[in-house]
Design a protein around this motif. Structure first.
Motif, PDB file in Angstrom:
ATOM      1  N   VAL A  95       1.962   5.756  -2.953  1.00  0.00           N
ATOM      2  CA  VAL A  95       0.792   5.206  -2.283  1.00  0.00           C
ATOM      3  C   VAL A  95      -0.034   4.471  -3.337  1.00  0.00           C
ATOM      4  N   LEU A 106       0.657   6.003   6.951  1.00  0.00           N
ATOM      5  CA  LEU A 106       1.635   6.046   5.863  1.00  0.00           C
ATOM      6  C   LEU A 106       2.529   7.273   5.974  1.00  0.00           C
ATOM      7  N   ARG A 127      -5.172   5.401   7.011  1.00  0.00           N
ATOM      8  CA  ARG A 127      -3.911   5.204   6.305  1.00  0.00           C
ATOM      9  C   ARG A 127      -3.104   6.490   6.159  1.00  0.00           C
ATOM     10  N   SER A 187       0.814  -1.215   0.000  1.00  0.00           N
ATOM     11  CA  SER A 187       0.000   0.000   0.000  1.00  0.00           C
ATOM     12  C   SER A 187       0.844   1.261   0.000  1.00  0.00           C
ATOM     13  N   GLY A 188       2.077   1.167   0.466  1.00  0.00           N
ATOM     14  CA  GLY A 188       2.960   2.320   0.451  1.00  0.00           C
ATOM     15  C   GLY A 188       4.401   1.894   0.301  1.00  0.00           C
ATOM     16  N   GLU A 199       6.203   5.827   6.058  1.00  0.00           N
ATOM     17  CA  GLU A 199       7.050   6.066   4.887  1.00  0.00           C
ATOM     18  C   GLU A 199       7.865   7.355   5.008  1.00  0.00           C
TER      19      GLU A 199
END
Length: 449
Positions: free
Chosen positions: A250, A264, A260, A235-236, A268
């Motif tokens: 993303v 994220l 999220r 997802s990331g 990240e």
């Protein structure tokens, strides 16, 4: 390294899994402090080993796409490795020779800094040996593979231990039909409209950065670029590009829910992968001239530290109710999501997170051949409470990255235990986090073994 599987975030609560790590000397705080004293001969020996390790890693990367997660050293070294890489047998022999040289060098070292550096190189080389063996067809049991690649041996709980958590979730989302379907339908209410994703993520990442920068200095001129992509099993992803710059992607294959954004943004970005890579480049690759930190092999103990600190960084940056408060007061209005009248949404997310350790047990059973793919998908639906599409994507992630999945939940557990040991102040917690992301840290350092 910098990949995050789809919901739920792989972040097992303390006690959801156990682990073993090889003994390692450390001070009372866990990580031995860096000591700038070093002898010229010892330093030169390690520099030579590091140079050979760098070349070795770049050449291994030519045999497996994605083995090198980041490289920001001299381009000519990478070009040379790609132009004339040794074959896998030669690289395996070279890896074992480098391990022997590192062991010999470590025995001659007396200063803590040199010994920590040697231990880090030795652990990275042991992982390289295992990965080369896997490239040649060797298959290890899940726990053996995880220990060889990432430096800890997971001992995971049986799936039925998570049934009590499912019962609590049942009470939060009552009704007819499968529990996973009800949970998905409820959480879908908190989906960010695609046209608002950019704004929501821009604000979320800015909040993550602000809270991190208040405690950990950032290199001047640091930056990142955010992209939305499709067709991925994660997802990331953070693609660190050197020079204190990252590309953060993303995946929007499936709808992105509000939770999220901060997850994220922290994982990240700050204080996660972007910050960790910057601090390693700033302090070790550039500051000390340690060439081994200009390359990042994905399948190595470095990844457990990276994923664990990135996951834990979410709670560190947003302790207590501050994450829910930020989502309620800041992000929901931007996303156009109606603010709920109670806290059931956040209670549900917390319960799902507590059950997420089941993800690792499912991966272990699947990769060890105890269950087939259909069963793995069904169990993922049951325990992670996701749709069939998300469950399939989760299993595809396991198939692609195998025991790498331990780095999220187990990594977070290890980092959390180290940072929160002895009930420290908030400032001390951030100081410990800064050490983790700025120094040659191994899992055994955090375990105090």
């Amino acid at each position: 390294m910098d990949k995050l599987p789809f919901l739920p975030l792989l972040a097992a609560a303390l006690g959801s899994c156990a682990f073993d790590a090889p003994p390692r000397p450390a001070n009372e705080a866990g990580i031995a402090s860096l000591d700038v004293r070093r002898g010229p001969a010892a330093s030169q020996a390690l520099d030579a080993i590091a140079a050979d390790y760098l070349r070795l890693t770049l050449e291994i990367g030519t045999h497996e796409d994605g083995y090198i997660d980041a490289y920001y050293g001299p381009p000519e070294l990478q070009k040379a490795a790609e132009a004339a890489p040794r074959d896998k047998d030669e690289l395996l022999a070279a890896t074992r020779d480098l391990m022997a040289r590192t062991d010999a060098a470590a025995r001659r070292l007396s200063d803590p800094l040199g010994r920590r550096r040697a231990a880090f190189l030795r652990a990275q080389l042991r992982a390289a040996e295992a990965r080369l063996m896997m490239m040649q067809g060797t298959r290890f049991a899940f726990a053996d593979e995880a220990e060889r690649l990432f430096g800890v041996r997971p001992r995971l709980k049986p799936l039925e231990t998570y049934d009590a958590e499912l019962a609590r979730i049942e009470a939060l989302v009552p009704g007819e039909g499968p529990l996973a379907t009800r949970v998905e339908a409820y959480l879908d209410r908190f989906t960010i409209p695609k046209e608002r994703l950019q704004k929501v993520f821009d604000v979320a990442i800015a909040r993550c950065r602000g809270r991190s920068a208040a405690h950990i200095p950032m290199p001047a001129g640091e930056s990142f670029r955010l992209e939305f992509v499709t067709g991925k099993s994660w997802s990331g992803y953070n693609y660190y590009q050197g020079g204190y710059h990252s590309l953060i992607q993303v995946n929007i294959d499936l709808p992105i829910r509000l939770s999220r954004a901060l997850d994220l943004g922290c994982h990240e970005g700050y204080p996660g992968h972007h910050l960790l890579n910057m601090k390693l480049e700033e302090g070790l690759a550039k500051g000390r001239g340690w060439s081994e930190f200009s390359v990042y092999p994905l399948y190595s103990p470095q990844s457990l530290i990276a994923e664990g600190s990135a996951n834990y960084g979410i709670d560190l940056a947003f302790p207590g109710t501050s994450k829910a408060d930020t989502e309620r007061d800041v992000l929901m209005p931007i996303a156009g999501i109606p603010v709920p009248s109670d806290d059931r949404y956040w209670q549900l997310l917390s319960a799902i997170k507590r059950a997420s350790g089941a993800r690792l047990t499912i991966a272990q059973q699947y990769l060890d051949g105890a269950i087939d793919r259909t069963t793995a998908v069904a169990l993922t639906r049951k325990y992670l409470l996701v749709s069939s599409e998300r469950a399939d994507q989760s299993v595809r992630f396991t198939e692609q990255y195998r025991s790498y999945v331990i780095n999220y939940g187990l990594g977070e557990t290890i980092v959390r235990a180290y940072v929160e040991r002895g009930k420290p102040s908030r400032d001390e917690m951030w100081r410990r986090m800064a050490k983790i992301v700025s120094e040659p840290t191994l899992p055994s350092d955090l375990l105090g073994r």
